[in-house]
Design a protein around this motif. Structure first.
Motif, mmCIF file in Angstrom:
data_model
loop_
_atom_site.group_PDB
_atom_site.id
_atom_site.type_symbol
_atom_site.label_atom_id
_atom_site.label_comp_id
_atom_site.label_asym_id
_atom_site.label_seq_id
_atom_site.Cartn_x
_atom_site.Cartn_y
_atom_site.Cartn_z
ATOM 1 N N THR A 16 0.845 -1.721 0.432
ATOM 2 C CA THR A 16 0.080 -0.037 -0.358
ATOM 3 C C THR A 16 1.365 1.440 0.073
ATOM 4 O O THR A 16 0.883 2.441 -0.618
ATOM 5 C CB THR A 16 -1.071 -0.210 1.193
ATOM 6 N N ARG A 17 1.832 1.412 0.780
ATOM 7 C CA ARG A 17 2.700 2.162 0.816
ATOM 8 C C ARG A 17 3.535 2.922 -0.552
ATOM 9 O O ARG A 17 3.068 4.030 -1.456
ATOM 10 C CB ARG A 17 3.841 2.104 1.253
ATOM 11 N N ARG A 20 1.679 3.984 -2.916
ATOM 12 C CA ARG A 20 0.639 6.103 -3.353
ATOM 13 C C ARG A 20 1.759 6.670 -4.437
ATOM 14 O O ARG A 20 1.733 7.483 -4.392
ATOM 15 C CB ARG A 20 1.820 6.153 -1.411
ATOM 16 N N GLU A 21 2.664 5.662 -4.717
ATOM 17 C CA GLU A 21 3.679 5.940 -5.631
ATOM 18 C C GLU A 21 3.761 5.413 -6.435
ATOM 19 O O GLU A 21 5.081 5.155 -6.996
ATOM 20 C CB GLU A 21 4.901 7.390 -4.607
ATOM 21 N N ALA A 129 -5.174 -1.087 -4.823
ATOM 22 C CA ALA A 129 -5.496 0.804 -4.717
ATOM 23 C C ALA A 129 -7.207 1.173 -3.270
ATOM 24 O O ALA A 129 -6.848 2.069 -3.111
ATOM 25 C CB ALA A 129 -6.373 0.866 -6.356
ATOM 26 N N ALA A 132 -4.835 1.452 0.030
ATOM 27 C CA ALA A 132 -4.469 2.483 -0.307
ATOM 28 C C ALA A 132 -4.769 3.525 -0.320
ATOM 29 O O ALA A 132 -4.601 4.138 0.933
ATOM 30 C CB ALA A 132 -3.309 2.742 -1.304
ATOM 31 N N SER A 133 -7.125 3.245 -0.235
ATOM 32 C CA SER A 133 -7.339 4.781 -0.766
ATOM 33 C C SER A 133 -7.899 5.083 0.831
ATOM 34 O O SER A 133 -8.283 3.752 1.455
ATOM 35 C CB SER A 133 -8.276 4.854 -1.426
ATOM 36 N N PRO B 107 -1.729 2.189 7.033
ATOM 37 C CA PRO B 107 -2.801 3.344 5.750
ATOM 38 C C PRO B 107 -3.878 1.790 5.822
ATOM 39 O O PRO B 107 -4.705 2.645 5.278
ATOM 40 C CB PRO B 107 -1.650 3.142 4.958
#
Ligand code: FES
Ligand code: FES
Lengths: 167, 167
Positions: A16-17, A20-21, A129, A132-133, B107
DNA sequence: CGAAATAGAACCGATATGGTTCCATTTCAA
DNA sequence: TTGAAATGGAACCATATCGGTTCTATTTCG
């Protein structure tokens, strides 16, 4: 108690980190630090994920890891299976290995398969996705269909997962 | 690998056996034999299930165990929770205990809760009666609604399990 | 009374898990 | 050219958990 191994747990956190990118490749060291995990553990996990083709790795001095696909196209189930092997509730469902020992007289096995499949699909129905959101508490499900990729809306196994709505 | 403990595995087998004759009380010894389990193990499991009020026990010379409720009103989730404790994928979801250690920067936690709830519901959506019934490969889902008892059709957690149809 | 059963707890060995360490290889930049 | 920074891969270890057994106490009924 039906718990996830820490490998998978941490693995998902790391993924998930990265989600983010999705473009940049981050070295294991910074991932470890930002996620409050030991560098050693982090390395181990990332290596496994890379070997499973969920991450692409760049060696050398400016190397690092990046998602191999868009986060919308990576499912939680994939991550878990990469780190912990196939999802199989009971030992008799595991393809390899010896089984649970009582297959001969077990009245429940075929039903186990369905349940197992159901939760597998549940995991396969959540994308990285979505994970992570930040939890969005407003509005109806973000429409979306990406998750359909891996989780058929109505599978033949019986249990059907229809939607991951907003909280 | 998201596996069920053998305690639960065997427990469900024993329960399904009992579900075939919900009225009668069977002694642990015969349950053990019919299920190909060691008497000791069987005893242990049955005791736990009895303490969780899923079984009623009769002590003494003609004693034994019987289901505490109709098999339609006992869910797989209940059995698992009786034998293995609460269903909690990650340690940070477990009410007690120390957690996974990275709660501060994680997260994914709130999303974990949803997933966890989803599979909990999946398990709570299957009754012992359904588990005991031989896999029926014909016709559409047996209609039925008993499972609704414990598994809301549309829970607020997001993931929704709608139906356990026939194979 | 005594056999047949459950209640409850302690106990034990094996295995899996979480975690570390070590070394080899690749890459790039000084 | 050399070495620092990174991944690749495997072995290694310590401990918690799990699967399973054993023992004793209690209840019940013939
Ligand atoms: S639980 Fe393994 S065969 Fe039934
Ligand atoms: S996995 Fe435990 S807090 Fe995120």
């Amino acid at each position: 108690m039906i718990r996830l191994s820490r490998l998978s747990d941490y693995g998902i956190v790391l993924m998930t980190r990265l989600a983010r990118e999705p473009a940049r490749a981050l070295p294991a060291s910074v991932l470890a630090q930002e996620s409050a995990l030991s560098p050693a553990m982090t390395g181990k996990i990332l290596k496994l994920l890379a070997r499973a083709d969920l991450l692409v790795s760049q060696r050398g001095v400016h190397g690092g890891y990046a998602l191999a696909r868009a986060p919308e196209r990576i499912t939680i189930a994939e991550i878990i299976e990469a780190l912990d092997g196939p999802i199989a509730l009971t030992s008799c469902l595991r393809p390899t290995a010896e089984g649970c020992g009582i297959e001969s007289v077990c009245p429940a096995r075929t039903n186990w398969q369905r349940i197992n499949q159901a939760i597998r699909d549940a995991l396969a129905g959540v994308t990285l996705a979505e994970m992570a959101s930040p939890p969005r508490n407003f509005g109806p499900a973000p429409s979306a269909s990406p998750r359909r990729a891996a989780a058929p809306a109505r599978d033949p196994a019986g249990l059907v997962i229809t939607s991951l709505g907003a909280k």
